[in-house]
Design an enzyme around this catalytic site. Sequence first.
Site, PDB file in Angstrom:
ATOM      1  N   GLY A 438       0.834  -1.198   0.000  1.00  0.00           N
ATOM      2  CA  GLY A 438       0.000   0.000   0.000  1.00  0.00           C
ATOM      3  C   GLY A 438       0.864   1.241   0.000  1.00  0.00           C
ATOM      4  CB  ALA A 439       2.124   3.531   1.648  1.00  0.00           C
ATOM      5  CG  MET A 440       8.654   1.485   2.225  1.00  0.00           C
ATOM      6  SD  MET A 440       8.543   0.387   3.677  1.00  0.00           S
ATOM      7  CE  MET A 440       9.905   1.026   4.647  1.00  0.00           C
ATOM      8  CG  ASN A 442      11.077   4.349   1.653  1.00  0.00           C
ATOM      9  OD1 ASN A 442      11.485   3.256   1.996  1.00  0.00           O
ATOM     10  ND2 ASN A 442      10.227   4.521   0.643  1.00  0.00           N
ATOM     11  CG  HIS A 473       0.114   3.061   8.581  1.00  0.00           C
ATOM     12  ND1 HIS A 473      -0.354   2.129   9.471  1.00  0.00           N
ATOM     13  CD2 HIS A 473       1.308   2.588   8.152  1.00  0.00           C
ATOM     14  CE1 HIS A 473       0.508   1.133   9.572  1.00  0.00           C
ATOM     15  NE2 HIS A 473       1.536   1.389   8.775  1.00  0.00           N
ATOM     16  CD  GLU A 474       3.024   4.029   5.143  1.00  0.00           C
ATOM     17  OE1 GLU A 474       4.188   3.910   5.576  1.00  0.00           O
ATOM     18  OE2 GLU A 474       2.240   3.067   5.047  1.00  0.00           O
ATOM     19  CD  GLU A 496       4.416  -1.649   9.974  1.00  0.00           C
ATOM     20  OE1 GLU A 496       3.426  -0.900   9.941  1.00  0.00           O
ATOM     21  OE2 GLU A 496       5.407  -1.492   9.234  1.00  0.00           O
TER      22      GLU A 496
HETATM   23 ZN   LIG Z   1       3.388   0.483   8.508  1.00  0.00          ZN
END
Ligand SMILES: [Zn+2]
Length: 1032
Positions: A438-440, A442, A473-474, A496
């Site tokens: 979904g996303a990361m 970094n 979330h990110e 997480e």
């Molecule tokens: Zn996450």
Amino acid sequence: MDPFDSNNSERVNRPRNMIENSMFEEEPDVVDLAKDSAAFPTFPALDPDEVTYEPRSSRLLVRGLGENELDEEEEDYESSARLLGMSFMNRSASHRPNSSPYTRHAQPQSCSRPSTRTVVVCVLFLVIVASMTMVLYFLPGCTFTKTGCRKPNSTAPLEPVYPHSTSGELFPWAELRLPASVRPLSYDLTLNPVLSTMTFTGRTVITMSVLHSTKRIVLHSAELNISRATFQLGDGKPSVVDVLEYKPRQQIAIKFPGELKMGQLCILTLDYSASLSHTYDGFYNSSYIDKDGNKRVLAATQFEPLAARKAFPCFDEPAFKATFLVRISRQEGYQTFSNMPKAKTTQLPNGLLLDEFEKSSVNMSTYLVAFIVANFTCLSKNVSNTLLSVYAVPEKREHTLYALDTASTLLQFYNEYFDIPYPLSKLDLVAIPDFLAGAMENWGLITFRETSLLVGNQSSPLEKQLVASVIAHELAHQWFGNLVTMFWWNDLWLNEGFATYMQYMSLQRVFPQLDIGNLFLGVRLRALAKDSLNSSHAVSTQVDTPEQVAEMFDSVSYEKGASILLMLNASLPGRQFQKGIIDYLKTFRGSNTLTDDLWNSLTQAEISPGQTNISEMMSTWTRQKGFPLINVIRKGDQVTLTQEHFLLSADNSTPPSSMWHVPVTYVNDSCSLAPECSQVFILKTKSDTLKLANNVKWLKLNYKNTGFYIVDYGEQGWDDLVDALTKNVSVLTSEDRASLIHNMFALSRLGRVSFHQVLSLMNYIANETDTAPLTEALLQLGTIYRLLDKRQEQGLVARMKGYIMGHFGALMDKQTWREEEGVSKQELSSALLEVACGLEKPECIEQARAMYKQFSNQTMLIPGDLQQVVFNVAAQTEEGWSLLLEAYGHVAYDAEKRKMLQALASTQDARRITWILKAGLEGNVVQTQELPLVIRTVSDGFAGHLFAWDFVQENWDRLIEKFPVGSSAIQSIIKSTTSQFSTQAHFDQVKSFFSSLKERGSQMRSVQAALETIRLNQRWMDSILPALRQWL
Ligand SMILES: [Zn+2]
């Protein structure tokens, strides 16, 4: 990371299966040593080179610990096991009284009922072995170990058995985890990607400090061809050194004739070349078709958890934090991105440009490094002292505005909430056209799927809710995960679970109009279902192998992690939770932590003495799997609460006597709605009693379902609640009503309530109007419907359909087919209509067809959250399917495109099902990143579920080439193709297929989850079929 590709989060019409689990439970004793060992990074003095960077919580890899040392037999077992690539968990499994029936390896057989002959043979064998051992032991000059004979009272550990490196020479390290003798301080990376050939060359310069004298440096490297290596000690001259490689563990090593001494600085320079990855991790190539129909290529990275080593040689474990300076060469017309802002650009003699980024101002774990070479455009704005930008391919520039505004609000919220400003001077959010997760998160360069970041003019309320939720979330990860990082993947939940909790909490605070509460409630209820299996695992659990690391990205780390944080926050007074996490972030900023560090910070933030010991309470939730079932027995004003492990067991085994410290909340008929009504009772023992005021008519525990447990009220208690609800729905909050429905179905699966009781609760539904309880009820009934459908119980399928229509038909008819005001209303409307059309309600089908006709004539736009239901109906006719496929080919907006794809995959036509599965695998018409979605949608349908299962079996090797064993994509594929089976024949088939895979996937937790799920489905169906025949 958000691996769950949130668009796939099934809403009510596509009920997730109740059950998902894991194979390897962790015993609480594994973490006991944690308390006694010193905090990282202090290392034991004994033979320090044998020490791996290890959190205190996993002792089995810690070597040379003197008194804590494993005994020699265990040591021997370990060495051999490592050589065989075995997990040490197997050993603990053999000591486990209630170990799962599914183990990776056969457990040692004890001679329980040997025949006389066996006894004689055994005794003879033992005598021979013992004599030989003694001869070897006392023989002078023996070579029992490399260092000669073992002294009788020696405490020195055995030398490990080293494997052979690629060149044939012995590789000087025999562990999966790296030695802790050398620590990287800074990396200087130069990368030269060539997009035309899909290759790159690189130079990595690592400055390191020697922490313990050693003769070797070991680090990670995967699929890189290292052409030259030089080594420089202190101010000395660099000299060329040989690099040994041991591919099975993705490690390289340099051996030295003399010792590197503690405190020395050294520099290792490695030149290498590699291909850009064709999968979705490492430094990978990606492409898309632009608005003029031209193919555009780009390169991007996805390193979490173990793929930084595919882009540059590095110490690829989260505890090895360092600074990074990145340079990337590019052609004119392309841009490059990395974690830090660009410092300068220089012209190279070969005509290329070299971009150099500022050296990172913070220490980072390798999995957070990122770089991209692409041609993107952006919108930017300044937020506090950060330049915030959202990037996308040029034609989608205007779709970045919503994300920019949302991220800006959230960044300010987090800056204040955590009381630590975001530490970098820029933050880029980038939509990558071809991206699996979904996303990361970094650091400074967050990457997203397009559907998780971009919002067009026609975007629906639910799409906006999704985008805001992924961004929240990110961004939370920039603190939880990036600033403070778990030592090792066993505590992944610290990243997480926290980011997941913060995503919902922050949105509730700053965007209440997004109605995120229902989504979070659903997440918690699904997490309970997944954690109720024998093969679930503790939140904080031991992981050793790459596959086990990948499998940590699961519901327990994310959803259970978030649920227990909510439970804790809800049971603490005032701002204690916030104060505790601020303290945690400030104490550990820039370093790594264990779960206990978090609990200690929260305990220290207690306002008055005598309050709950958080560390004591919360470790009962993180060190053991599962959660409690609270049984309520009421006699007058005395209420006895007892707890037991809520375990869905397929083999009738007795659950272990686990105990939790449960902050039980409760309300009653005199005060049940406002937060002030909720009282807290901490249940720490197996059983305890609380006293109620006189004349309490009924009691509801787990106010708003903020606790991670299930409640059984007993027959009378349930009857009282059902009566109260039947008279007046509004006596409980909608969350409480949803929670009752969920608990009742869960208890039915456990065999504690009759199905008649379930149906009697459902009778109140006719008066229900709120989204949370209605969608929960639809989801639970939908699960049963699908199981009956796949068992071909046609009579019951028809009756279940009648039952659903009887209870929800009136509400379905009331839906307006327009965009609703408010996300929650919209969610309900979409859910009801998708079920109505899915069950072929004539009015629904007719309306959907009419809308699709207008849509294809371009006389009407379908509201975003009704597109799915309309497309699904359209895809069921030959003409509709073809039109949809054509539209799919040229629609630019990714969210709409995905809905079309899902509709195409929902076809019941065998030829089209085969075609679409194949297309997903080939990756031309349908992007490979969408294959898990295609497989799941096909599996949902009656016509497709067996096709999907056959497809997975036939193409397993190609699937694991694209999605690594253990990855979220593979977990999803296994679950969606097997979770609707409920017969012995299917159980046998699934078991035999996965056992035949051996190291290609048979050991995955999700495989055990699949088998356990089928068994439980089978048992549940057998138990409720008579009731369904009688009552439906
Ligand atoms: Zn996450």
